[in-house]
Design a protein around this motif. Structure first.
Motif, short mmCIF file in Angstrom:
data_model
loop_
_atom_site.label_atom_id
_atom_site.label_comp_id
_atom_site.label_asym_id
_atom_site.label_seq_id
_atom_site.Cartn_x
_atom_site.Cartn_y
_atom_site.Cartn_z
N GLY A 129 -2.59 71.35 24.66
CA GLY A 129 -3.42 72.54 24.84
C GLY A 129 -4.38 72.38 25.99
O GLY A 129 -4.65 71.28 26.47
N ALA A 130 -4.93 73.51 26.44
CA ALA A 130 -5.85 73.48 27.58
C ALA A 130 -7.08 72.63 27.30
O ALA A 130 -7.61 71.96 28.19
CB ALA A 130 -6.27 74.91 27.94
N SER A 131 -7.54 72.62 26.04
CA SER A 131 -8.75 71.87 25.70
C SER A 131 -8.55 70.36 25.78
O SER A 131 -9.51 69.59 25.77
CB SER A 131 -9.21 72.24 24.28
OG SER A 131 -8.22 71.89 23.32
N GLU A 132 -7.28 69.92 25.85
CA GLU A 132 -6.99 68.48 25.90
C GLU A 132 -6.88 67.93 27.32
O GLU A 132 -6.77 66.71 27.51
CB GLU A 132 -5.69 68.20 25.16
CG GLU A 132 -5.70 68.55 23.69
CD GLU A 132 -4.37 68.28 23.04
OE1 GLU A 132 -4.18 67.16 22.54
OE2 GLU A 132 -3.51 69.19 23.06
N ILE A 133 -6.88 68.78 28.31
CA ILE A 133 -6.61 68.34 29.68
C ILE A 133 -7.65 67.32 30.15
O ILE A 133 -7.30 66.29 30.74
CB ILE A 133 -6.57 69.55 30.64
CG1 ILE A 133 -5.38 70.45 30.30
CG2 ILE A 133 -6.47 69.08 32.09
CD1 ILE A 133 -5.30 71.71 31.12
N THR B 114 -3.58 87.43 39.87
CA THR B 114 -4.71 88.25 39.40
C THR B 114 -5.92 87.38 39.09
O THR B 114 -7.07 87.78 39.34
CB THR B 114 -4.30 89.05 38.15
OG1 THR B 114 -3.18 89.88 38.47
CG2 THR B 114 -5.44 89.91 37.64
N VAL B 115 -5.68 86.18 38.56
CA VAL B 115 -6.78 85.25 38.30
C VAL B 115 -7.50 84.92 39.59
O VAL B 115 -8.74 84.95 39.67
CB VAL B 115 -6.25 83.96 37.64
CG1 VAL B 115 -7.34 82.89 37.59
CG2 VAL B 115 -5.75 84.25 36.23
N ILE C 199 -13.51 80.66 42.71
CA ILE C 199 -12.32 80.01 43.25
C ILE C 199 -12.04 80.51 44.66
O ILE C 199 -11.74 79.71 45.58
CB ILE C 199 -11.11 80.25 42.33
CG1 ILE C 199 -11.34 79.61 40.96
CG2 ILE C 199 -9.84 79.69 42.97
CD1 ILE C 199 -10.20 79.81 39.98
N LYS C 200 -12.16 81.81 44.89
CA LYS C 200 -11.89 82.36 46.21
C LYS C 200 -12.86 81.82 47.25
O LYS C 200 -12.49 81.59 48.40
CB LYS C 200 -11.98 83.89 46.17
CG LYS C 200 -10.91 84.56 45.33
CD LYS C 200 -10.95 86.07 45.44
CE LYS C 200 -10.44 86.53 46.80
NZ LYS C 200 -10.31 87.99 46.87
N PRO D 71 -8.79 78.16 34.89
CA PRO D 71 -8.50 79.60 34.76
C PRO D 71 -7.02 79.92 34.90
O PRO D 71 -6.50 80.80 34.20
CB PRO D 71 -9.32 80.22 35.91
CG PRO D 71 -10.44 79.26 36.13
CD PRO D 71 -9.83 77.91 35.91
N PHE D 72 -6.31 79.20 35.78
CA PHE D 72 -4.87 79.42 35.93
C PHE D 72 -4.10 78.92 34.71
O PHE D 72 -3.15 79.57 34.25
CB PHE D 72 -4.36 78.72 37.19
CG PHE D 72 -4.91 79.29 38.48
CD1 PHE D 72 -4.59 80.57 38.88
CD2 PHE D 72 -5.74 78.53 39.29
CE1 PHE D 72 -5.07 81.10 40.07
CE2 PHE D 72 -6.24 79.04 40.47
CZ PHE D 72 -5.91 80.33 40.86
N VAL D 73 -4.52 77.77 34.19
CA VAL D 73 -3.86 77.23 32.99
C VAL D 73 -4.03 78.19 31.82
O VAL D 73 -3.07 78.50 31.09
CB VAL D 73 -4.43 75.84 32.63
CG1 VAL D 73 -3.90 75.37 31.28
CG2 VAL D 73 -4.07 74.82 33.71
N ASP D 74 -5.26 78.67 31.61
CA ASP D 74 -5.52 79.58 30.50
C ASP D 74 -4.67 80.84 30.61
O ASP D 74 -4.12 81.32 29.61
CB ASP D 74 -7.01 79.95 30.47
CG ASP D 74 -7.90 78.77 30.10
OD1 ASP D 74 -7.38 77.79 29.52
OD2 ASP D 74 -9.11 78.82 30.39
#
Length: 293
Positions: free
Chosen positions: A255-259, A46-47, A54-55, A144-147
């Protein structure tokens, strides 16, 4: 690796495969603590469907079919027994295995691949120019996929960064070529390889400390081999931060913010190896700061 204006090398038997640099491919991976289920994979689909940016960048979409093995109890037919024999027979069950996203260049080359799998989310780039350009593009695809995965209950177990650098050895393998490419006092190569007259291979791994004292696994593979009559020297570096303390006794969630910060740490680990392994001339040839960060 920090790339500067590429040096023009005319009197050397060493050629970086990409001209301005030696990087064949770079890959980033986000590993999940527990494989994503079909519902979570559907959320990631769905993302993609709902993110035009991205598409547009990776428009080629290929679903992947997975399977699992289930055991089904059946009554066995065999020699007479007091009671019917019950046996467990395997049955293969197909299920969603994720999907791949690709970007094709006009000449047909696949320059970017993003793979969504139950175990891992990865992004590969074979059209590398500079870290400061490639990292933001990769993160714009991955985040977006990670979130969505984290919102659906997934947890990150590790984040990895992988590079493969390659050099053509124009005159073939020789002790002179090895000494021209690598530092003879390099701590990542045993001294005897500089005396080897033919092909060789070296693989090693060690742990270091990452952000917040997390455990980092570093694997470096150095290979000198013949590929269709052309001699190549390749350095493969794989660096992974785990969601655990350095002594592996305490969980430290990622967390996502640490990537972004973690990737910078892994990139620094890779630069440390490359700067410590390649000779000054080889570093100059790929536009890296000689002996520096």
């Amino acid at each position: 690796m920090i790339l500067k204006k590429a040096a023009i090398v005319t009197k050397t038997r060493i050629q970086p495969v990409s001209g301005a640099h030696a990087i064949e491919i770079m890959a980033i991976g986000i590993e999940w603590a527990v494989p994503l289920n079909e519902t979570q994979l559907a959320d990631l689909q769905t993302v993609y469907d709902g993110t035009p940016e991205i598409k547009e960048f990776v428009p080629q979409h290929s679903p992947v079919q997975g399977f699992s093995i289930q055991h089904v109890a059946q009554v066995g037919i065999g020699a007479p027994q007091p009671l019917p024999q019950v046996v467990q027979l395997p049955r293969f069950v197909t299920q969603a295995g994720g999907f791949d996203l690709r970007r094709l260049e006009p000449g047909g080359k696949i320059s970017w691949v993003t793979s969504i799998r139950p175990q891992i989310l990865s992004c590969n780039c074979s059209d590398y120019d500079r870290w400061k350009n490639v990292k933001p593009k990769a993160l714009s695809i991955l985040r977006p996929f990670v979130d969505a995965a984290l919102s659906a209950g997934a947890q990150i177990s590790a984040i990895g960064l992988q590079y493969q650098d390659a050099f053509r050895l124009v005159d073939g393998i020789s002790q002179e070529a090895t000494k021209e490419l690598f530092r003879q006092d390099c701590r990542w190569l045993p001294a005897h390889v500089f005396d080897e007259p033919s092909f060789w291979h070296c693989h090693q791994g060690w742990f270091s400390k990452g952000p917040d004292e997390r455990r980092v696994l570093n694997n470096v593979t150095t290979d000198v081999s013949d590929v269709n009559g052309v001699c190549f020297a390749r350095i493969g570096g794989q660096h992974r931060v785990f969601s655990t303390s350095f002594d592996a006794t305490t969980a430290i969630n990622i967390g996502a913010s640490e990537i972004d910060r973690i990737l910078e740490c892994l990139h620094d680990e890779n630069k440390k190896v490359i700067n410590g392994m390649l000779s000054d001339d080889a570093l100059e040839a790929i536009g890296c700061s000689v002996g520096g960060a």
